[in-house]
Every structure is written in C-alpha cells, then in structure tokens.
Design an enzyme around this catalytic site. Structure first.
Site, short mmCIF file in Angstrom:
data_model
loop_
_atom_site.label_atom_id
_atom_site.label_comp_id
_atom_site.label_asym_id
_atom_site.label_seq_id
_atom_site.Cartn_x
_atom_site.Cartn_y
_atom_site.Cartn_z
N ASN A 124 5.41 0.24 2.03
CA ASN A 124 5.25 -1.05 2.73
C ASN A 124 5.92 -1.08 4.11
O ASN A 124 5.67 -1.99 4.90
CB ASN A 124 5.76 -2.22 1.87
CG ASN A 124 4.86 -2.55 0.69
OD1 ASN A 124 5.33 -3.00 -0.36
ND2 ASN A 124 3.55 -2.37 0.83
N ASP A 145 0.88 -8.59 -6.45
CA ASP A 145 -0.01 -8.29 -5.32
C ASP A 145 -0.90 -9.49 -4.99
O ASP A 145 -1.24 -10.28 -5.87
CB ASP A 145 -0.87 -7.06 -5.66
CG ASP A 145 -1.48 -6.44 -4.42
OD1 ASP A 145 -1.01 -6.73 -3.29
OD2 ASP A 145 -2.45 -5.67 -4.57
C1 IPE Z 1 2.06 -2.83 -4.17
O1 IPE Z 1 1.22 -3.63 -3.41
C2 IPE Z 1 3.48 -3.03 -3.74
C3 IPE Z 1 4.06 -4.31 -4.06
C4 IPE Z 1 3.49 -5.28 -4.74
C5 IPE Z 1 5.40 -4.51 -3.59
P1 IPE Z 1 0.50 -3.08 -2.11
O2 IPE Z 1 -0.32 -4.19 -1.57
O3 IPE Z 1 1.49 -2.47 -1.19
O4 IPE Z 1 -0.41 -1.90 -2.70
P2 IPE Z 1 -1.76 -1.27 -2.16
O5 IPE Z 1 -1.56 -0.99 -0.70
O6 IPE Z 1 -2.83 -2.28 -2.37
O7 IPE Z 1 -1.95 -0.05 -2.99
C1 IPE Z 2 2.17 -8.24 -2.28
O1 IPE Z 2 1.21 -8.94 -1.59
C2 IPE Z 2 3.55 -8.38 -1.69
C3 IPE Z 2 4.08 -7.16 -1.06
C4 IPE Z 2 3.51 -5.99 -1.07
C5 IPE Z 2 5.35 -7.29 -0.38
P1 IPE Z 2 0.46 -8.28 -0.35
O2 IPE Z 2 1.25 -8.56 0.88
O3 IPE Z 2 0.19 -6.85 -0.62
O4 IPE Z 2 -0.88 -9.11 -0.32
P2 IPE Z 2 -2.33 -8.54 -0.08
O5 IPE Z 2 -2.54 -7.44 -1.07
O6 IPE Z 2 -2.38 -8.05 1.34
O7 IPE Z 2 -3.22 -9.71 -0.31
MG MG Z 3 -1.34 -5.84 -1.47
#
Ligand code: IPE
Ligand code: IPE
Ligand code: MG
Length: 249
Positions: free
Chosen positions: A77, A29
């Site tokens: 997502n 994340d």
């Molecule tokens: C969790 O991250 C999913 C992945 C890393 C693929 P998210 O960014 O989607 O999770 P939330 O929204 O902060 O819970």
């Molecule tokens: C995790 O990074 C990757 C995926 C969920 C695909 P994020 O895209 O959630 O990055 P933040 O949490 O918005 O910084």
């Molecule tokens: Mg995230």
C-alpha cells in the site's frame, strides 16, 4: 455509530455458540470505492472504515469471539498516492490515541504486526504505548496488520531461524512447523478459523500466507464501510454451515 441495542448485543439465535470461530481475520477492502460511490474523496472511505472496524471489534467481544485480526495497511500500500498514505498514517495514530481508554475499559488486548520500524516514529510510539498498556487485557486479542506482508513475514522468520542455525543453537532438522510458527508475528494468536474479505475481490493480497492454510474463506460484495453486524452474522452463518475437513474425509 456503535450499535448498543440489546438484541444485537446477543449472539443471534441461529448461531451455535459452541461452533463459533475462535479467531476471525478480515481484509477490510473497498473503502475507496465506497467513498467514490458517495461522491466523496477516497479518504472519507477510510474514515468510515474505522467505524466499521470498531463496531466489528465490539461485536466479536459481545458474541464471544476471542481473536480478531484486521488488515489495515499492506506492504504494497506504500505504492498509493503520498497524500492517501499520509492520511492513513495520521488516521491510525489519531484513532489509537482516541480509543486507548475504551480498549482498556473493554478489556481489549491490542497488538500490531508487520514491519513496524518503517512507520512514522510518532505512530510507532503510539503503537508501543497501546500494546504495552493493554498487554494484560484478555477479553479479546485484537491484532492490526500494519505495513504487513505475508511473504515478508515468512522471510523474517527464515532469517531469524537461519541465524540460530548459524550460531549453532539449533540444527536444520529441528525446523518444523511448531518452531517456524514461533517466529511468525501471530505466534500468540494462532491461525484464523475464518477469513472475511469485503468488496468482492477473490484474493489474499499477501495477507497471512502461512496462517490461512486451512482457514475458511468468506467473500462478500459489501464494501468495508458497510460491513455491519448483520453482514458479520451472515459470514458466521456461512462458516457454521461448512464442514472443515483439514484434508481428512
Ligand atoms: C488489501 O487491500 C490490503 C488491505 C485491506 C489493507 P488492497 O486494496 O491493497 O488489495 P488489492 O490491491 O486489491 O489486492
Ligand atoms: C481498503 O480499502 C483499505 C486499505 C487498503 C488501506 P481500499 O482503499 O483498498 O479501497 P478500494 O479497494 O480502492 O475500494
Ligand atoms: Mg482495495
């Protein structure tokens, strides 16, 4: 990009080889926040995130960890802007195509888990090809959770088991943890010993709900693209200081 210096290739001296986690899972994340901090669009963070994952995979292999499971795309997502979702799907496909040869050379067995049927057909084809080609590799089991949701995984297991009951193949009393786990995506790789989440969020976000029952949790404020061998070293050190009780005294 990939650290090949010999000192880093070896397991750090303060880690106990005998007490390494067998299976590490990671919620990657913070890509978007990483990019924003650099004044770049979110997608650049995803691009750099791939480099971090490649390096972690190599590091696990170098240090003798037998299974790595990475959360690449959750079933939630899809709710992101279409542009970002499309970028990610294209990125997964391109990276898979580019890395297949190296995964063969490195003896990596790649496996994808999640509701794969909902992914773009060209990505599905690349997934099928890479899983088929690396099937016999055995240095490390690398699992990528793509369009994965823990609740959905449990539901699909329930449906499969209910069908078997309906067909008279099993009795409801036969449903125990061992039988249930045979219907989970992770049936070959088992439960993670250690779950790492980057970017400081203290939540599971629908990842491996069943399998994480007794995993050790490690959360770091470091954003995923900055998660390197030094960071992984810290996570493993923390893990080795834990006392896993599994409910006992
Ligand atoms: C969790 O991250 C999913 C992945 C890393 C693929 P998210 O960014 O989607 O999770 P939330 O929204 O902060 O819970
Ligand atoms: C995790 O990074 C990757 C995926 C969920 C695909 P994020 O895209 O959630 O990055 P933040 O949490 O918005 O910084
Ligand atoms: Mg995230």
């Amino acid at each position: 990009m990939i650290t090949k210096s010999s000192t880093l290739q070896q397991l750090p001296a303060d880690l106990d080889r005998e007490r390494l986690p067998r299976h590490v899972a990671v919620i990657m994340d913070g890509n978007g926040r990483w990019a924003k901090r650099q004044g770049m669009p979110r997608i650049m963070g995803h691009r750099r995130g791939v480099d971090a994952l490649k390096d972690l995979l190599r590091c696990c292999k170098d240090w003798g960890i037998k299974a790595l499971t990475a959360y690449a795309f959750s079933s939630e997502n899809w709710g992101r802007p279409l542009e970002e979702v499309n970028f990610l799907m294209t990125l997964f496909e391109r990276v898979l195509r580019q890395e297949l040869q190296e995964m063969m050379e490195e003896n990596v067995q790649i496996n994808f888990v999640g509701n794969l049927q909902a992914l773009p057909p060209s990505l599905q084809a690349e997934i099928a090809r890479s899983m088929e080609q690396t099937r016999q590799n055995e240095d490390i089991a690398f699992t990528v959770a793509t369009n994965y949701g823990g609740r959905q995984e449990i539901l699909q297991a329930c449906r499969a088991i209910a069908t078997q009951v309906q067909q008279g193949l099993i009795h409801p009393d036969d449903i125990d943890e061992v039988l249930f786990e045979r219907h989970l995506y992770t049936t070959n790789v088992g439960d993670p010993d250690l779950l790492i989440r980057t970017s400081g969020e203290m939540r599971i976000s629908n990842f491996l709900l069943w399998q994480l029952a007794y995993s050790e949790l490690y959360v770091t404020d470091t954003l995923w693209p900055d998660f390197d061998r030094q960071e992984f070293h810290l996570a493993l050190r923390s893990y080795q200081q834990r006392h896993r009780r599994f409910g006992k005294v």
